[in-house]
Design a protein around this motif. Structure first.
Motif, PDB file in Angstrom:
ATOM      1  N   VAL A  73      11.558  72.311  -0.787  1.00  0.00           N
ATOM      2  CA  VAL A  73      11.628  71.360   0.315  1.00  0.00           C
ATOM      3  C   VAL A  73      12.266  70.056  -0.144  1.00  0.00           C
ATOM      4  CG1 VAL A  73      10.252  70.020   1.945  1.00  0.00           C
ATOM      5  CG2 VAL A  73       9.647  72.384   1.478  1.00  0.00           C
ATOM      6  N   ALA A  74      11.888  69.584  -1.331  1.00  0.00           N
ATOM      7  CA  ALA A  74      12.438  68.331  -1.834  1.00  0.00           C
ATOM      8  C   ALA A  74      13.936  68.438  -2.083  1.00  0.00           C
ATOM      9  CB  ALA A  74      11.707  67.928  -3.118  1.00  0.00           C
ATOM     10  N   CYS A  75      14.366  69.542  -2.653  1.00  0.00           N
ATOM     11  CA  CYS A  75      15.800  69.715  -2.922  1.00  0.00           C
ATOM     12  C   CYS A  75      16.598  69.809  -1.630  1.00  0.00           C
ATOM     13  CB  CYS A  75      16.015  70.951  -3.783  1.00  0.00           C
ATOM     14  SG  CYS A  75      15.490  70.757  -5.494  1.00  0.00           S
ATOM     15  N   MET A  76      16.042  70.492  -0.641  1.00  0.00           N
ATOM     16  CA  MET A  76      16.742  70.552   0.648  1.00  0.00           C
ATOM     17  C   MET A  76      16.846  69.169   1.273  1.00  0.00           C
ATOM     18  SD  MET A  76      17.932  73.487   1.692  1.00  0.00           S
ATOM     19  CE  MET A  76      18.614  73.461   0.041  1.00  0.00           C
ATOM     20  N   PHE A  77      15.791  68.397   1.156  1.00  0.00           N
ATOM     21  CA  PHE A  77      15.825  67.038   1.690  1.00  0.00           C
ATOM     22  C   PHE A  77      16.850  66.195   0.948  1.00  0.00           C
ATOM     23  CE2 PHE A  77      14.547  62.696   2.287  1.00  0.00           C
ATOM     24  CZ  PHE A  77      14.060  62.659   3.578  1.00  0.00           C
ATOM     25  N   ARG A  78      16.935  66.385  -0.335  1.00  0.00           N
ATOM     26  CA  ARG A  78      17.848  65.586  -1.154  1.00  0.00           C
ATOM     27  C   ARG A  78      19.306  65.953  -0.920  1.00  0.00           C
ATOM     28  NH1 ARG A  78      16.874  67.286  -6.724  1.00  0.00           N
ATOM     29  NH2 ARG A  78      18.460  68.842  -6.236  1.00  0.00           N
ATOM     30  N   GLU A  79      19.584  67.239  -0.788  1.00  0.00           N
ATOM     31  CA  GLU A  79      20.963  67.699  -0.765  1.00  0.00           C
ATOM     32  C   GLU A  79      21.574  67.739   0.634  1.00  0.00           C
ATOM     33  OE1 GLU A  79      22.668  68.239  -3.397  1.00  0.00           O
ATOM     34  OE2 GLU A  79      21.099  68.226  -4.930  1.00  0.00           O
ATOM     35  N   GLN A  98      21.437  66.296   4.480  1.00  0.00           N
ATOM     36  CA  GLN A  98      20.931  65.253   5.361  1.00  0.00           C
ATOM     37  C   GLN A  98      20.485  65.804   6.706  1.00  0.00           C
ATOM     38  OE1 GLN A  98      23.686  62.068   5.772  1.00  0.00           O
ATOM     39  NE2 GLN A  98      22.308  60.758   6.951  1.00  0.00           N
ATOM     40  N   GLU A  99      21.117  66.899   7.165  1.00  0.00           N
ATOM     41  CA  GLU A  99      20.778  67.417   8.485  1.00  0.00           C
ATOM     42  C   GLU A  99      19.372  67.999   8.542  1.00  0.00           C
ATOM     43  OE1 GLU A  99      23.029  70.658   6.219  1.00  0.00           O
ATOM     44  OE2 GLU A  99      23.146  68.485   6.512  1.00  0.00           O
ATOM     45  N   THR A 100      18.760  68.258   7.390  1.00  0.00           N
ATOM     46  CA  THR A 100      17.415  68.836   7.373  1.00  0.00           C
ATOM     47  C   THR A 100      16.317  67.788   7.268  1.00  0.00           C
ATOM     48  OG1 THR A 100      17.378  69.050   4.946  1.00  0.00           O
ATOM     49  CG2 THR A 100      18.354  70.862   6.210  1.00  0.00           C
ATOM     50  N   ARG A 101      16.671  66.547   7.068  1.00  0.00           N
ATOM     51  CA  ARG A 101      15.655  65.558   6.698  1.00  0.00           C
ATOM     52  C   ARG A 101      14.673  65.276   7.829  1.00  0.00           C
ATOM     53  NH1 ARG A 101      19.479  61.367   3.131  1.00  0.00           N
ATOM     54  NH2 ARG A 101      19.831  62.855   1.425  1.00  0.00           N
ATOM     55  N   THR A 102      15.175  65.136   9.028  1.00  0.00           N
ATOM     56  CA  THR A 102      14.269  64.860  10.142  1.00  0.00           C
ATOM     57  C   THR A 102      13.299  66.007  10.363  1.00  0.00           C
ATOM     58  OG1 THR A 102      15.986  63.505  11.179  1.00  0.00           O
ATOM     59  CG2 THR A 102      14.165  64.257  12.571  1.00  0.00           C
ATOM     60  N   CYS A 107      12.592  57.830  11.500  1.00  0.00           N
ATOM     61  CA  CYS A 107      11.508  58.503  12.233  1.00  0.00           C
ATOM     62  C   CYS A 107      10.333  57.548  12.431  1.00  0.00           C
ATOM     63  CB  CYS A 107      11.046  59.754  11.491  1.00  0.00           C
ATOM     64  SG  CYS A 107      12.356  60.911  11.090  1.00  0.00           S
ATOM     65  N   LYS A 108      10.649  56.296  12.729  1.00  0.00           N
ATOM     66  CA  LYS A 108       9.608  55.272  12.813  1.00  0.00           C
ATOM     67  C   LYS A 108       8.587  55.583  13.902  1.00  0.00           C
ATOM     68  CE  LYS A 108      11.345  51.275  12.374  1.00  0.00           C
ATOM     69  NZ  LYS A 108      12.056  50.023  12.704  1.00  0.00           N
ATOM     70  N   ASP A 109       9.061  56.033  15.044  1.00  0.00           N
ATOM     71  CA  ASP A 109       8.127  56.345  16.132  1.00  0.00           C
ATOM     72  C   ASP A 109       7.196  57.486  15.743  1.00  0.00           C
ATOM     73  OD1 ASP A 109       9.343  54.400  17.626  1.00  0.00           O
ATOM     74  OD2 ASP A 109      10.736  55.792  18.596  1.00  0.00           O
ATOM     75  N   LYS A 110       7.742  58.469  15.059  1.00  0.00           N
ATOM     76  CA  LYS A 110       6.908  59.582  14.590  1.00  0.00           C
ATOM     77  C   LYS A 110       5.869  59.096  13.584  1.00  0.00           C
ATOM     78  CE  LYS A 110       5.985  64.033  14.186  1.00  0.00           C
ATOM     79  NZ  LYS A 110       5.483  64.854  15.301  1.00  0.00           N
ATOM     80  N   LEU A 111       6.250  58.169  12.730  1.00  0.00           N
ATOM     81  CA  LEU A 111       5.312  57.629  11.749  1.00  0.00           C
ATOM     82  C   LEU A 111       4.197  56.835  12.428  1.00  0.00           C
ATOM     83  CD1 LEU A 111       7.595  56.439   8.807  1.00  0.00           C
ATOM     84  CD2 LEU A 111       5.906  58.262   8.761  1.00  0.00           C
ATOM     85  N   LYS A 112       4.553  56.051  13.447  1.00  0.00           N
ATOM     86  CA  LYS A 112       3.521  55.287  14.151  1.00  0.00           C
ATOM     87  C   LYS A 112       2.525  56.221  14.836  1.00  0.00           C
ATOM     88  CE  LYS A 112       6.472  51.286  15.096  1.00  0.00           C
ATOM     89  NZ  LYS A 112       7.128  50.482  16.152  1.00  0.00           N
ATOM     90  N   GLU A 113       3.054  57.265  15.457  1.00  0.00           N
ATOM     91  CA  GLU A 113       2.161  58.238  16.078  1.00  0.00           C
ATOM     92  C   GLU A 113       1.291  58.919  15.039  1.00  0.00           C
ATOM     93  OE1 GLU A 113       2.516  62.353  18.742  1.00  0.00           O
ATOM     94  OE2 GLU A 113       4.309  61.213  18.182  1.00  0.00           O
ATOM     95  N   PHE A 114       1.880  59.176  13.879  1.00  0.00           N
ATOM     96  CA  PHE A 114       1.115  59.791  12.792  1.00  0.00           C
ATOM     97  C   PHE A 114       0.006  58.865  12.302  1.00  0.00           C
ATOM     98  CE2 PHE A 114       0.772  59.907   8.112  1.00  0.00           C
ATOM     99  CZ  PHE A 114       0.160  61.137   7.963  1.00  0.00           C
ATOM    100  N   LEU A 115       0.308  57.587  12.172  1.00  0.00           N
ATOM    101  CA  LEU A 115      -0.687  56.638  11.680  1.00  0.00           C
ATOM    102  C   LEU A 115      -1.842  56.475  12.662  1.00  0.00           C
ATOM    103  CD1 LEU A 115       1.667  53.930  10.155  1.00  0.00           C
ATOM    104  CD2 LEU A 115       0.164  55.472   8.912  1.00  0.00           C
TER     105      LEU A 115
END
Length: 1389
Positions: free
Chosen positions: A438-444, A446-450, A489-497
């Protein structure tokens, strides 16, 4: 002379006689010349008319003009195979040839087929138009009733000659230029399964010699031509062929596994594209499209992967097969099945590595497995070069691995209170790989990060009460390395918090720490966190309050302030407070802090003071919340030293609520105010000992930070606060030393049981009082100088403490009583006290420390506190005390305390008066060593190096590593104790047990490091250090007689474990027999010591001396009851290991059978790899037979032994069941490979093994069962006699029956396992016509067994009872005249 125009005119006018005449006048060369002239023109009409005229005229007079048609047809095929004519002309000519091919004679058709085969082999097919006639030719050939092959060659039926043509085509070599064209042509040729497999085999062979750029097109056409049932063959062939091509084009450089060491490394530059990677990407796309178009392709892929999972080995899976599986995982039809299979493959690979790493016996017999880490890393790097289809599958697999192999939660669904320890297990390896994917996919990409961020946050919320640290590690890496992506993903983070209070306290704390980089840099997110924490602080749920307290403490630690800070600066209820600003910011208003000279520092200061002011709410909440607060404030001062003043001021104000200011009041603390009655039950509200400890420890830490920073006295802490705290603790010391139990409303006769509310309150009161005493003792011991006066005060405090403790804890043998709550000591105090009491030789403290050291009770109290704290740190990773949440502080404590305790033990190990201290020191050192090994393994060398400086010995060599130095030192100590002429004292026996445990830990740490060196240097698989320890332990067991069961059990257990790690070998510094030989020798000694099962009491009375083993004199009658379960557990491990090997071997055979089927379809002979595998298979089967033979002999000694009831006999029954089940699986394995045609009969060693089982084991099992049942009968009879004498209640009888049932519940599964094995042996014997039960004696059914001795004993007992009854009745008759009448009335008629 006829011309071409004349022929065309005659054809157009339909003058057939003239046309025939003109053709007869024309020669073959003229026909060829006219065809060349007309096809060379750009217009195709004249060429078509000419060919139609020629073939029309030839059809009118086949007898005379068949040769002309043959010549024209042949020449046209040759023209089509050249590149000289236009494409439109070729298409028109081909159309004519396809129409007129039926007019050719049988011989002409044969000649055309030979010509086309020759073109294909030579590569003269041009654009491929010529060979498009081939399907039509084959169709015509098949319809012919008879085909003449030529002069003197006979004839064949049409369909047979068709097969002959295809075989001729497939047997020869094809030109690479013709392969793609030929595959396209064969799409319209109807072929049976055999012909199709021949064609696919031929095409796959051609791939190895083709240019890389041509491979994708060929594979695409092959996927179109394949039919149902051949997909598996094609896919397997593609995978194997492309793997060979990849190896051939490999540059010899392997991907280093150290690239996995960091989850998020710096983005690397684009690497040079490998042409093979790009080509394979195109192939992967064609395969993926084929699987979406045809479900049979996906099903065949899943089948191949399932076979590979069962027979995991190098080559069973390739990067292309894994890549195609990752692509197929995107489709709904295959997603679950493909991910399950991939998950199983990953687990099997890591389980294989784990098994091999812990067993040299398996290491020598198992094949290598694919390096999945390298394979996945290669796939990830290839995603930039044509493998984009695998991207979703990779991170889906990563999440699947993390979900499937997540750490276990707490008991009964409760969340864990501490972070789980990293395990040395396949599950941990799967979790790590999933997180890295998962980390490598996120790093390499960009389209998968969200998508990845949303998946992580969803899992953190939905798995609220389970350990989620493997998800949080990925989230932490994202927040640290790519904060801007998370902010998208700020809105998602606020909902998560908003839902963070649904998590457990540990998980919520870890999440906040992971998001800390964002909280520190983004104001909007920081405001959201503050508001969420404030709402949680005022919630009614305890978990939410603890999360809020932890969150605020985290903010205080990381928003650093500068300069003097005081609580009087708190904005309080100001309209510009941080919380009002946060509310306005989140409400949509853009509000900023007031502009000041240092806006960053002023904002942090305002935030910290506002948080401190808000946290006053924590001081009025439950004791759990206050405990978290007090424990965390020390960490705040460590990281944010300028907050020391406000923190100490707040703590001092809180403590004064429970403190009596007047010096004349005793006791000085209000214990009753710390306890509150809630619903009639006492509840502790204020953990007063923690309040006291937090007060002086925070003050001490603040003063230390002040000294280290070179600040003035008033920069951190007001001098008035320092003097106030000092005066309070001096008064507490004096007044607590004078206090008695009655002052705290406690009494020796008080109720301390938790069954009543009064007892609970007394327990809470006692716990708080004892904690206050410990806190004051800690304060006095942590002063810079300990004078004789201060030492006397400490001893008086301890004397009062001991009186209360002894009164409360007296009579605790009752299970209904519990000890009062105990507050652990702080790591800072433990570290300082251990140094001072054990190794401090400074002259300033010499007098005072000597006073303390001479008081044995105080030394035991101090060492018990150290041991309790270190053990708690080992078990939980942290200590629930002030400063105990800082892992660096815990590590320093363990290193310092371990060094001091080892030094004290080395100095006083032979002093009897220091025996208790030595035992404490060694136990503490063991706990610190285990803490470092389990939780801080990378610091092990540092720990051992620091502790080795305490060992000064001339015999210590400089060329030996630090582990070996410790091992040899502890070996010498053990030998010193065992070499003494006097019997071992009780304290030395305990120390020996601890020493052996330490040697075990050090030995296997050395073993792991040696194995890493061995794997890197390709040296011997048996590390020298562990073999030396095994020889030494084995020598002790064989030469020493130790009169202590615990020491004996520890030595034998260590010897067996080291024997497994070393394995059987020969040579210097190695064990010669291995674990099986040691087990057999120990079992023989157990048999010798316990005697045979049929030995009577007379034999045991004649041999009055104590029996010991012949191989291991350490074994005697006293320790057999402990050693038998130990040996059986070791045999069970060997049985499970062997069963696992058999399962892997069966999987390997399954894979080989699939490959052999593929080779048979390719008409290949047995390869050298297959013959090598069959040789290795036989070696593995032979090794399994040898090992099982040794284990059977060991069990033979056990079942012949007169073992007592209880754990020894129960363990033997369970172990026998397992080994008989293993033998059944072995029998099934042979039956299966015989049915598959791998072999015709079991190997001779298997027959010998079965005979050995029947003659040496099975025949003794039933007598052993009878022996145990007779012991149970004797015990039951004796218990019955006692009950008759003492008139015991009926409950005792039921308990006795239940005990018998528990002891015999393992017998029915054992009998079933034996009979099941015999049934399968009969079946296997019939298959191979061998009597595998020749040495077996089938037992009589136990349900109808009659034992003569037992029958005689029962009859005799019946006669005795009848006689007693008659005597008693005659006595009663004498006193009762009516008794004879009643007797006659009761007697039967």
């Amino acid at each position: 002379m006829a011309g071409d125009k004349d022929i065309i005119d005659a054809y157009e006018k339909d003058e057939l006689e003239q046309l025939v005449g003109l053709l007869k006048q024309s020669s073959f060369d003229k026909l060829r010349e006219w065809i060349d002239n007309h096809t060379a023109q750009a217009k195709s009409d004249e060429a078509t008319q000419l060919l139609n005229a020629i073939f029309k005229g030839c059809s009118e007079d086949k007898n005379n003009l068949s040769c002309h048609a043959h010549a024209a047809y042949t020449h046209c095929l040759k023209l089509l195979s050249s590149d000289e004519i236009a494409k439109e002309v070729c298409e028109e000519v081909l159309a004519v040839l396809l129409l007129e091919v039926a007019q050719l004679s049988t011989g002409g058709i044969v000649d055309m087929s030979k010509l086309l085969i020759q073109m294909i082999r030579s590569g003269d097919t041009g654009n491929g138009y010529a060979i498009e006639v081939f399907p039509k030719l084959l169709s015509l050939i098949e319809q012919k009733p008879e085909v003449h092959l030529g002069a003197g060659q006979g004839s064949m039926v049409g369909y047979e000659y068709r097969k002959h043509v295809l075989n001729n085509l497939f047997s020869g070599k094809w030109s690479n230029k013709s392969v793609l064209q030929l595959i396209k042509v064969f799409r319209v040729i109807s072929m049976n399964r055999e012909e199709l497999n021949f064609f696919l085999t031929k095409a796959l062979k051609q791939l190895e010699t083709m240019e890389l750029k041509e491979i994708p097109g060929v594979i695409k056409q092959m996927l179109l031509i394949v039919e149902i049932g051949s997909h598996e063959t094609l896919l397997r062939g593609i995978f194997n062929t492309l793997e060979k091509i990849q190896n051939a084009h490999s540059d010899g450089t392997n991907v280093e596994n150290n690239e996995w060491s960091q989850m998020f490394r710096a983005d690397s530059e684009n690497e040079t594209e490998n042409p093979v990677t790009r080509i394979f990407g195109e192939v992967l796309e064609h395969l993926f499209n084929a699987s979406r178009r045809d479900q049979a392709v996906g099903k065949s892929l899943v089948k191949i992967l399932k076979i590979a999972k069962e027979a995991i080995s190098e080559g069973s899976v390739t990067s292309l097969s894994i890549g195609l599986a990752l692509c197929a995982a995107q489709m709904q039809a295959y997603q679950d099945s493909v991910l399950d299979v991939l998950k199983g493959i990953v687990f099997r690979c890591f389980a294989h590595e784990h098994k091999v790493a812990h067993s040299n016996w398996l290491k020598e017999r198992l094949v290598t497995v694919p390096d999945l880490r390298r394979m996945f890393l290669t796939i990830i790097k290839s995603c930039e070069h044509g493998w984009q289809q695998t991207i979703p599958g990779i991170y889906h697999l990563g999440f699947t691995l993390m979900d499937a192999y997540a750490p276990r939660g707490g008991a009964f669904g409760k969340p864990l209170e501490e972070e789980p320890v990293r395990e040395d297990s396949p599950q941990q390896a799967c979790r790590d790989l999933g997180g890295r994917l998962v980390a490598c996919m996120f790093r390499e990409h960009q389209e998968t990060r969200t998508e990845i961020i949303e998946q992580i946050l969803n899992r953190v919320i939905t798995k609220a009460t389970t350990p989620i640290h493997h998800y949080i590690d990925v989230l932490k890496g994202v927040a640290k390395r790519y904060p801007e992506t998370l902010l998208d993903c700020k809105d998602k983070l606020k909902e998560f918090l908003d839902h963070i209070c649904l998590l457990s306290t540990t998980n919520a704390d870890c999440v906040l720490q992971a998001l800390l980089p964002l909280i520190k840099t983004n104001t909007e997110l920081k405001n959201a966190v503050i508001l969420v924490l404030r709402r949680a602080l005022f919630t009614g749920q305890l978990t939410g309050r603890i999360i809020a307290c932890n969150g605020f403490l985290l903010l205080l630690q990381n928003f650093k302030v500068k300069g003097y800070v005081s609580l009087s600066q708190t904005p309080g209820q100001s309209s510009m407070s941080i919380f009002s600003l946060a509310s306005q910011s989140l409400g949509g208003e853009r509000t900023s802090f007031p502009d000041q000279s240092n806006p960053g520092d002023d904002k942090n200061q305002s935030l910290c003071l506002e948080v401190l002011s808000s946290m006053r709410r924590c001081l009025s909440q439950q004791s759990e919340v206050r405990t978290i607060l007090y424990q965390g404030l020390w960490n705040v001062i460590v990281r944010n030293a300028h907050l020391a003043g406000p923190i100490i001021e707040k703590l001092l104000g809180q403590f004064r609520l429970f403190y009596e200011d007047h010096d004349g009041i005793i006791p000085p603390v209000k214990i009753n105010s710390c306890i509150k009655m809630v619903n009639g039950e006492p509840v502790m509200m204020e953990p007063l000992p923690l309040t006291m400890s937090a007060l002086f420890l925070c003050l001490r830490k603040g003063q230390d930070c002040q000294k280290l920073g070179g600040l003035d006295d008033d920069d951190l802490i007001d001098e008035h606060l320092i003097s106030s705290v000092r005066d309070i603790f001096q008064s507490l010391t004096n007044r607590l030393a004078k206090s008695e139990m009655d002052d705290f409303e406690l009494d020796k006769s008080a109720d301390f049981t938790p069954a009543t509310s009064v007892g609970k309150k007394n327990l809470l009161t006692a716990g708080l009082v004892l904690g206050c005493y410990r806190a004051v003792i800690e304060y006095n011991l942590m002063q810079e100088q300990i004078s004789e006066e201060s030492a006397d005060k400490i001893l008086r405090l301890h004397s009062s403490y001991k009186k209360i403790h002894d009164a409360v804890c007296s009579g605790k043998k009752d299970s209904t009583k519990v000890l009062p709550v105990r507050f652990p000591a702080s790591p800072e105090f433990v570290k300082l006290m251990a140094n001072r009491l054990l190794v401090d030789v400074s002259p300033d403290n010499e007098v005072g420390l000597n006073v303390l050291r001479t008081d044995g009770d105080f030394v035991r109290f101090a060492m018990d506190a150290v041991l309790h704290t270190v053990t708690h740190a080992k078990d939980h990773g942290v200590v629930k005390s002030i400063g105990g949440l800082d892992k660096s502080c815990i590590r320093e404590m363990c290193i310092t305390v371990g060094r001091a305790c080892l030094k004290k033990f080395m100095m006083s190990r032979n002093e009897p008066y220091d025996s208790a201290v030595c035992q404490y020191c060694l136990e503490i050192f063991r706990s610190t060593l285990q803490y470092i090994v389990v939780r801080k393994n990378k610091r092990l060398e540092e720990f051992l190096t620091s502790t080795s400086t305490t060992m000064t010995d001339d015999s210590t060599s400089t060329g030996v590593n630090v582990q070996d130095k410790h091992i040899r030192r502890f070996q010498r100590i053990v030998m010193t104790y065992l070499s003494e002429d006097t019997p071992l004292s009780a304290w030395k026996k305990k120390i020996l047990t601890i020493l052996i445990s330490i040697l075990e830990t050090l030995s296997f740490v050395t073993c792991e490091q040696d194995n890493e060196e061995v794997s890197s240097q390709s040296a011997t698989p048996y590390p020298h250090g562990i073999s030396q320890v095994n020889e030494w332990v084995g020598k002790l067991c064989k030469e020493r007689v130790i009169d202590d069961n615990a020491v004996t059990k520890s030595l034998v257990s260590l010897h067996l474990q080291l024997s497994v790690a070393c394995g059987p070998s020969t040579g210097a510094h190695r064990t010669a027999q291995g674990s099986e030989g040691a087990v057999r020798d120990i079992a023989t000694d157990i048999h010798l010591v316990t005697g045979d099962i049929d030995a009577g009491d007379e034999d045991s009375q004649m041999d009055g001396d104590k029996k010991t083993g012949s191989n291991y004199p350490i074994i005697d009658q006293g320790n057999v009851i402990f050693l038998v379960p130990l040996v059986i557990s070791h045999i069970d491990a060997a049985v499970e290991e062997t069963d696992w090997l058999l399962q892997r071997l069966r999987g390997q055979v399954s894979l080989l059978l699939a490959e052999e089927k593929f080779c048979r379809q390719q008409s290949c002979s047995e390869t050298s790899e297959e013959s090598k595998f069959h040789i290795k298979r036989k070696k593995i089967e032979s090794a399994v037979c040898t090992r099982l033979g040794s284990l059977l002999l060991a069990y033979r000694e056990h079942v012949k032994s007169g073992l007592p009831l209880g754990a020894p006999s129960e363990s033997v029954f369970r172990g026998l069941t397992k080994i008989f089940n293993l033998l059944t699986n072995f029998t099934k394995y042979y039956a299966w490979i015989i049915s598959q045609g791998v072999t015709k009969a079991p190997m001779p060693r298997f027959e010998t093994l079965m005979k050995l089982m029947g003659t040496e084991l099975t025949r003794y099992v039933y007598p052993f069962i009878n022996h145990i049942e007779s012991l149970q009968s004797s015990r039951t009879a004796s218990a019955a006699k006692k009950r008759r004498r003492k008139e015991v209640k009926e409950n005792a009888t039921n308990a006795e029956k239940q005990k018998v049932l528990r002891e015999t519940k393992s017998i029915p599964p054992l009998i079933y396992a034996i009979e099941n094995l015999e049934r399968f042996l009969m079946t296997l014997g019939k298959k191979c016509k061998i009597n595998l039960l020749s040495g077996h004696k089938l037992p009589t059914s136990r349900d109808f067994r009659i034992r003569g001795a037992v029958l005689k004993e029962a009859l005799a007992r019946k006669d005795e009872n009848a006689q007693e009854t008659q005597d008693s009745s005659s006595d009663s008759d004498e006193g009762d005249p009516n008794a004879s009448k009643r007797a006659r009335a009761d007697s039967p008629t």
